[in-house]
Design an enzyme around this catalytic site. Structure first.
Site, PDB file in Angstrom:
ATOM      1  CE  LYS A  42      11.695  29.025   9.913  1.00 38.82           C
ATOM      2  NZ  LYS A  42      10.567  29.936   9.779  1.00 38.82           N
ATOM      3  CB  THR A  43      10.799  32.801   5.125  1.00 42.44           C
ATOM      4  OG1 THR A  43      10.839  32.645   6.547  1.00 42.44           O
ATOM      5  CG2 THR A  43       9.703  33.794   4.767  1.00 42.44           C
ATOM      6  CG  ASP A 227       7.253  29.262   9.442  1.00 41.27           C
ATOM      7  OD1 ASP A 227       8.078  28.322   9.466  1.00 41.27           O
ATOM      8  OD2 ASP A 227       7.597  30.460   9.393  1.00 41.27           O
ATOM      9  CD  GLU A 228       9.677  29.185  13.495  1.00 43.89           C
ATOM     10  OE1 GLU A 228      10.138  28.142  14.011  1.00 43.89           O
ATOM     11  OE2 GLU A 228      10.396  30.137  13.131  1.00 43.89           O
ATOM     12  CD  GLN A 258      16.120  26.971  14.692  1.00 41.30           C
ATOM     13  OE1 GLN A 258      16.031  28.160  14.997  1.00 41.30           O
ATOM     14  NE2 GLN A 258      16.184  26.578  13.437  1.00 41.30           N
ATOM     15  NE  ARG A 608      19.053  32.059  16.180  1.00 37.96           N
ATOM     16  CZ  ARG A 608      18.339  31.559  15.188  1.00 37.96           C
ATOM     17  NH1 ARG A 608      17.525  32.334  14.497  1.00 37.96           N
ATOM     18  NH2 ARG A 608      18.424  30.286  14.865  1.00 37.96           N
TER      19      ARG A 608
END
Length: 753
Positions: A42-43, A227-228, A258, A608
């Site tokens: 996504k970044t 973002d997020e 998330q 993770r």
């Protein structure tokens, strides 16, 4: 338009994206929602889209806003954009709090504040609320935490003083809370100060009451990126809506799977209903994972699909299948931690992995105690995140202060700390006066109490100090006849120490009670493994455990709560404490929304991992002052077809669980299977993964009392006690200037000299 040097052609960058990623990058107008699964890049999408706007759409950097979740994420995004564009120009890349500070510095005078306002931290806020309670003659224990939490919640939900009583009419003590809130706001205003929540709330008020200010920024930021987005709360979404009102170009990225910060106000509804709020919004999904193996993603998908509040999606990858996800069931929390440590040692020996490639994630930071103990024993460097380290937590330090002052009466700092907890009427002024008198006489504060007739301390204060010294003396006498764990229990009972956490039932108090029970457990464990040990020995072991956090190297195992794991990834991950009442946490059992957030926590922890994933649990744990039998987490049951494709059955009962220390590793698989109830395949895996591999450089036969040794970190020392045998040989070594250290001969970086 700014000119850039050393630019990277964004058209070339776009060619490196997959089909899922390219679509939202090129869709620049209107409202866009990108559901970005874990590890889906996504970044990269965000930075490429911003670069595309600048290079291809000729948008000025001053017209672009990018809001990130953390300062670290903001800095990383700036660095990436700088490498692409040559420089970021007037582009705003920041957290929403940083953005609001910039806005308020320019326009807060409209709200009656000077532009040089002070931002209160949590300590400043706490002291202010405490003084207000005193002024209003309200009980601190009853109102402090309640008021602090309710004021924060109100600001995050866009509720001001004037609306507080109406909005929270059903709240117990709402009138008193409204008074506290009102006086708190008046105090901050008089002080020309804002608290952390105010940075958002005052910006919201500014936009609401002064639309020309909101219009200025809405015209300025023609392209907004957030973002997020799954972690935004109500006030943050309201600010974002107002900023996008002029042009409607709002691009948000997040993953509803998330969303794990509901406990601090985050609203998963913001991402689930985005295309309802913004009619006609385009929705894209990034489901290709670049981080994990197929087997890890298979487990993650298997678990998260059980949530109902989510947008349907399933992660996939072109990465290798990878090794099978491993599950270990220990007899208790110490075996669970020992397994993890030995697995790390084994993988370090057999692969090119480094310590920094490993992470241990847990739901409750109280579980870290056993891991810190084991990492210390084996000389493994580690870092603890997500709350204070176990022995640094306030309630733990408060209890240890009693032990320290009765062990060493010259320890004035421990005297001061123990005198104030629990509250016994000895205030800061009294302690300050006593310390001044003691220093002037060359005495410890403990001894100075015997000479109070020579000081200016009289009356009730003198009586309280004398009585407190008598109490400490009784503790000291008790400690001379009883082991440390019993002394600790005696202190807790005599001082009614635990009552401060039992008066009000909440997660914070429960966590502190759990931590204190873990502290008692650590003392009992130390006594079991160090026969004849003294109070001084235990305190030395605690001090040495704390020292490991100061290792000056980045090559260390990460020990963290799952909440602090967002944005991180490791080659090998251990998810600990997979028991009911731990993960999921007990309070979630009767609430479907909270249970789904617990499942999302599990999903975050699992995703993770890049190459290896280990899941661990224990069939018994020392919790809240007693040992309890545990049942496996429902999340393990949900994943049983992935974990046990050949054996779909319940976890063995406690009596059937392999005893990590007592298992005869030389027995064959049939013997192991008949004794534990596990399948032959599981027995083969368990035996191969848990059989220790000794460090060939150490000769266990040479270790005995009096032998001189050299440790890679602690230097030279003398063996003072030897326990166990073979690969389980543990030696206590007294190191000069360090103290006593309990070390595994098989694994510690140590040799006989």
């Amino acid at each position: 338009m700014l000119k850039y040097i050393n630019m990277i052609d964004v058209k070339e960058l776009i060619k490196t994206l997959n089909e899922e990623q390219i679509k939202p990058v090129l869709d620049t107008e209107g409202a866009v929602l990108v559901i970005a699964g874990a590890g889906s890049g996504k970044t990269r999408v965000l930075t490429t889209r911003i670069s595309y706007l600048v290079q291809e759409k000729k948008v000025s950097t001053s017209n672009i806003l990018a809001i990130t979740f953390t300062n670290k994420a903001a800095n990383e995004m700036k660095e990436r954009l700088g490498k692409i564009l040559g420089e970021v120009g007037e582009l705003w890349v920041c957290t929403i709090h940083s953005m609001c500070v910039k806005i308020l510095r320019s326009f807060i005078d409209r709200l009656g504040y000077d532009k040089n306002f002070t931002i209160y931290d949590e300590t400043d806020r706490d002291k202010t609320i405490k003084r207000i309670l005193e002024d209003l003659n309200l009980e601190y224990d009853k109102f402090f935490k309640l008021a602090k939490g309710q004021i924060s919640m109100a600001k995050n939900e866009c509720v001001g003083v004037e609306d507080f009583e109406n909005v929270y009419a059903d709240l117990v003590n709402v009138e008193e809370l409204a008074k506290i809130y009102s006086e708190y706001e008046n105090t901050l205003n008089r002080s020309n100060s804002l608290d952390f929540d105010d940075l958002l709330f005052k910006t919201y008020i500014l936009f609401r009451d002064y639309p020309e200010v909101a219009d200025y920024y809405s015209n300025k930021f023609k392209y907004i990126h957030i973002d997020e987005f799954q972690d935004t709360n109500r006030v943050q979404f309201a600010i974002a809506q107002r900023l996008s009102i002029k042009h409607g170009n709002i691009f948000v990225v997040g993953d509803d799977d998330q969303s794990i910060y509901g406990w601090r106000g985050a609203k998963i509804e913001n991402i689930l209903t985005f295309d309802d709020v913004y009619r006609g919004a385009k929705v894209y999904k990034l489901q290709r994972n670049y981080r994990s193996t197929k087997k890890i993603l298979e487990l993650a998908n298997c678990i998260i699909k059980n949530n109902r509040q989510r947008r349907k999606k399933e992660l996939f990858t072109d990465n290798a299948d990878g090794v099978k996800v491993d599950l270990f069931v220990g007899q208790d929390e110490n075996e669970e931690a020992s397994y993890t440590v030995l697995q790390i040692k084994k993988l370090m020996e057999r692969t090119d992995l480094k310590y920094k490639d490993f992470a241990v994630f847990m739901r409750l930071n109280a579980l870290s105690r056993a891991y810190e103990q084991e990492f210390t024993k084996y000389g493994i460097p580690y870092k603890v995140f997500g709350g204070f380290r176990f022995f640094e937590r306030k309630e733990i330090k408060d209890v240890l202060a009693y032990l320290k002052v009765i062990n060493n009466k010259f320890d004035d700092e421990s005297f001061i700390r123990s005198a104030g907890v629990p509250k016994r009427g000895i205030g800061d002024k009294s302690l300050s006066d006593l310390r001044e008198f003691a220093v002037g006489r060359g005495l410890s504060m403990y001894d100075a109490i015997d000479y109070l007739e020579l000081s200016g301390i009289t009356g009730a204060t003198k009586t309280k100090l004398v009585n407190y010294k008598l109490l400490l003396e009784s503790f000291r006498e008790y400690s001379l006849k009883n082991p440390t764990s019993k002394t600790m229990e005696y202190i807790l009972e005599t001082t009614s120490f635990l009552e401060q956490f039992t008066a009000e039932k909440n997660d914070e108090n429960n966590s502190k009670l759990y931590n204190i029970s873990e502290l008692k457990n650590s003392a009992e464990e130390f006594e079991r493994t160090n026969f004849g040990s003294t109070l001084a020995d235990y305190l030395s072991s605690v001090t040495l455990s704390s020292d490991t956090d100061d290792i000056k190297t980045d090559d260390a195992v990460t020990v963290a709560t799952i909440h602090s794991a967002k944005g991180l990834e490791y080659k090998c991950v251990f998810v600990a404490g997979l028991d009911e009442k731990v993960l999921p946490i007990a309070r979630s059992m009767g609430d479907d929304d909270e249970l789904e957030e617990e499942r999302r926590l599990m999903y975050v922890a699992v995703t993770r991992a890049r190459e290896r994933l280990h899941l661990t649990r224990a069939t018994s744990r020392y919790m809240y002052g007693r040992r309890e039998f545990m049942t496996q987490s429902r999340f393990l049951k949900e994943a049983k077809e992935v974990l046990y494709p050949e054996r779909v059955e319940e976890t063995p009962k406690f009596s059937q669980t392999p005893n990590y220390y007592k298992t005869d590793y030389d027995k064959d698989e049939d013997t192991f299977t008949s004794r534990t109830g596990y399948s032959s395949n599981y027995a083969k895996t368990f035996l191969s993964q848990t059989k220790p591999k000794a460090n060939a450089s150490n000769n266990s036969k040479g270790y005995k009392t009096g032998v001189k040794v050299k440790h890679a970190k602690f230097g030279e020392g003398t063996v003072i006690m030897v326990k166990g045998e073979g690969n389980n040989l543990i030696v206590d070594v007294a190191f000069k200037g360090i103290g006593i250290k309990s070390l595994s001969v098989a694994y510690a970086p140590m040799e006989i000299i």
